[in-house]
Design a protein around this motif. Structure first.
Motif, PDB file in Angstrom:
ATOM      1  N   VAL A  45     -26.184 110.267  26.417  1.00 39.99           N
ATOM      2  CA  VAL A  45     -27.327 110.609  25.561  1.00 39.99           C
ATOM      3  C   VAL A  45     -27.307 109.717  24.319  1.00 39.99           C
ATOM      4  O   VAL A  45     -26.252 109.252  23.894  1.00 39.99           O
ATOM      5  CB  VAL A  45     -27.287 112.102  25.153  1.00 39.99           C
ATOM      6  CG1 VAL A  45     -27.594 112.989  26.337  1.00 39.99           C
ATOM      7  CG2 VAL A  45     -25.937 112.469  24.542  1.00 39.99           C
ATOM      8  N   TYR A  46     -28.509 109.543  23.713  1.00 37.77           N
ATOM      9  CA  TYR A  46     -28.660 108.574  22.632  1.00 37.77           C
ATOM     10  C   TYR A  46     -29.640 109.095  21.583  1.00 37.77           C
ATOM     11  O   TYR A  46     -30.460 109.962  21.867  1.00 37.77           O
ATOM     12  CB  TYR A  46     -29.152 107.229  23.204  1.00 37.77           C
ATOM     13  CG  TYR A  46     -28.303 106.807  24.373  1.00 37.77           C
ATOM     14  CD1 TYR A  46     -27.111 106.103  24.181  1.00 37.77           C
ATOM     15  CD2 TYR A  46     -28.637 107.192  25.678  1.00 37.77           C
ATOM     16  CE1 TYR A  46     -26.298 105.765  25.255  1.00 37.77           C
ATOM     17  CE2 TYR A  46     -27.824 106.865  26.756  1.00 37.77           C
ATOM     18  CZ  TYR A  46     -26.648 106.150  26.540  1.00 37.77           C
ATOM     19  OH  TYR A  46     -25.837 105.847  27.600  1.00 37.77           O
ATOM     20  N   GLU A  47     -29.538 108.526  20.383  1.00 41.81           N
ATOM     21  CA  GLU A  47     -30.429 108.960  19.305  1.00 41.81           C
ATOM     22  C   GLU A  47     -31.880 108.758  19.695  1.00 41.81           C
ATOM     23  O   GLU A  47     -32.739 109.598  19.424  1.00 41.81           O
ATOM     24  CB  GLU A  47     -30.103 108.203  18.021  1.00 41.81           C
ATOM     25  CG  GLU A  47     -28.776 108.618  17.382  1.00 41.81           C
ATOM     26  CD  GLU A  47     -28.537 107.924  16.055  1.00 41.81           C
ATOM     27  OE1 GLU A  47     -29.472 107.882  15.230  1.00 41.81           O
ATOM     28  OE2 GLU A  47     -27.428 107.420  15.848  1.00 41.81           O
ATOM     29  N   GLU A  48     -32.171 107.622  20.299  1.00 40.53           N
ATOM     30  CA  GLU A  48     -33.515 107.354  20.821  1.00 40.53           C
ATOM     31  C   GLU A  48     -33.386 107.045  22.304  1.00 40.53           C
ATOM     32  O   GLU A  48     -32.557 106.226  22.694  1.00 40.53           O
ATOM     33  CB  GLU A  48     -34.173 106.182  20.086  1.00 40.53           C
ATOM     34  CG  GLU A  48     -34.536 106.505  18.659  1.00 40.53           C
ATOM     35  CD  GLU A  48     -35.381 105.405  18.014  1.00 40.53           C
ATOM     36  OE1 GLU A  48     -35.867 104.515  18.747  1.00 40.53           O
ATOM     37  OE2 GLU A  48     -35.545 105.463  16.793  1.00 40.53           O
ATOM     38  N   GLU A  49     -34.218 107.701  23.104  1.00 42.05           N
ATOM     39  CA  GLU A  49     -34.161 107.494  24.549  1.00 42.05           C
ATOM     40  C   GLU A  49     -35.511 107.042  25.073  1.00 42.05           C
ATOM     41  O   GLU A  49     -36.528 107.628  24.706  1.00 42.05           O
ATOM     42  CB  GLU A  49     -33.710 108.787  25.240  1.00 42.05           C
ATOM     43  CG  GLU A  49     -32.283 109.176  24.845  1.00 42.05           C
ATOM     44  CD  GLU A  49     -31.767 110.397  25.592  1.00 42.05           C
ATOM     45  OE1 GLU A  49     -32.510 110.954  26.439  1.00 42.05           O
ATOM     46  OE2 GLU A  49     -30.625 110.804  25.342  1.00 42.05           O
ATOM     47  N   PRO A  50     -35.554 106.010  25.928  1.00 41.82           N
ATOM     48  CA  PRO A  50     -34.384 105.257  26.393  1.00 41.82           C
ATOM     49  C   PRO A  50     -33.802 104.382  25.299  1.00 41.82           C
ATOM     50  O   PRO A  50     -34.528 103.919  24.416  1.00 41.82           O
ATOM     51  CB  PRO A  50     -34.954 104.402  27.535  1.00 41.82           C
ATOM     52  CG  PRO A  50     -36.398 104.238  27.186  1.00 41.82           C
ATOM     53  CD  PRO A  50     -36.806 105.524  26.530  1.00 41.82           C
TER      54      PRO A  50
END
Length: 320
Positions: free
Chosen positions: A263-268
């Motif tokens: 998981v990431y702060e902004e996805e994708p």
């Protein structure tokens, strides 16, 4: 007259068929592209039910355009994509899909832990590039999992399921949670620890806590500096819990040994993100619950929750 519902992404046909029996459906039919905001604003205007994913931002501005909406059914456990306060003010019920993805996400978390510890992706790339010429004593050596210390931040359903798997590897398990879980401590031989202690003593730190104002940026430079330089950070919860700039610097400097991220702060995540340049980071595209069985169960539960509300019955999972 059947109630009108809007589905924000193409979902399995068998789930669509079940909803169609009781509702009038409109659906965004692109499986890989989120519904554009302007389309969602138009479709939500007269919808009574909204079946959505975590990729949709259901904020106050959007809800102001919903004249008839009764239920938002989120096909996810997390619901930080929805303004719960605004929904409550408009008497819109919000539901989610907990439970059905617990074991699948725990499987993926432990798989990511092992892949990162034993450098599996890096080793596969090494072989495919033709770099493997001979066996050598310290070639692509990783970290041991069996008998290591695992720190779990957030001992909910998935954290508990992860602890069960770790017991099979004879790991010493520490956990940090808002409240102590005495029954789980006894059942699974886990030990409560303050966050600072957990970070200092763990060989693996797994983030399993929900995303909230309290947990946003929970793991930043200070927390990373407390970890062992041989430690590995695993995040399968939500991206915003980890400060990615701080994590990049910690990995680059060798403050910690490696990270595994779903998981990431902004996805994708952007293809030019600095984290993607590091060999000691295993990155996967938010697939924690991505098994065929589990995704079908999630869609089925989301549909059931939505239809129960539309029939003025109590849904299985209400949030907020």
């Amino acid at each position: 007259m059947k109630p009108k519902v809007y589905i924000t992404r193409k979902i399995p046909d068998e789930i669509v068929t079940k909803i169609e029996m009781e509702c009038e459906i409109r659906m965004w039919n692109e499986p890989e592209i989120p519904v554009p905001r302007e389309v969602l604003e138009k479709e939500i205007a007269d919808a009574e039910g909204l079946f959505c994913l975590i990729t949709e931002t259901i904020d106050r501005e959007l809800l102001e355009k919903a004249r008839r909406l009764k239920v938002i059914s989120n096909m996810a456990v997390g619901y930080n994509n929805i303004d719960i306060k605004a929904a409550k003010e408009k008497k819109i019920i919000v539901t989610n899909t907990p439970g059905v993805l617990t074991e699948t996400t725990a499987d993926l978390t432990f798989a990511l832990l092992m892949a990162t510890a034993r450098r599996l992706v890096e080793s596969s790339d090494y072989l495919r590039r033709g770099d493997w010429k001979t066996w050598s004593p310290m070639q692509l050596t990783g970290q041991d999992v069996y008998g290591a210390t695992l720190g779990i931040i957030g001992m909910g359903r998935i954290g508990t399921a992860l602890a069960r798997r770790a017991n099979g590897f004879d790991m010493k398990i520490l956990y940090h949670n808002r409240s102590r879980k005495y029954q789980i401590e006894n059942e699974l031989n886990v030990k409560f620890a303050e966050l600072e202690t957990l970070l200092k003593e763990s060989d693996f730190v797994c983030i399993m806590t929900p995303y909230s104002n309290e947990t946003k940026g929970l793991i930043s430079t200070r927390e990373l500096s407390l970890m062992k330089n041989t430690a590995i950070l695993i995040n399968t919860a939500r991206g915003g819990i980890v400060n990615e700039d701080d994590l990049y610097l910690a990995l680059k400097k060798g403050t910690i040994w490696a990270a595994g991220l779903d998981v990431y702060e902004e996805e994708p995540i952007s293809q030019d993100h600095p984290l993607l340049t590091l060999p000691n980071v295993v990155t996967i595209p938010h697939i924690g619950s991505a098994s065929v069985k589990t995704r079908l169960k999630m869609a089925e539960l989301a549909a059931e929750n939505m239809m129960l509300v539309l029939k003025n019955e109590q849904p299985k999972n209400v949030v907020g």
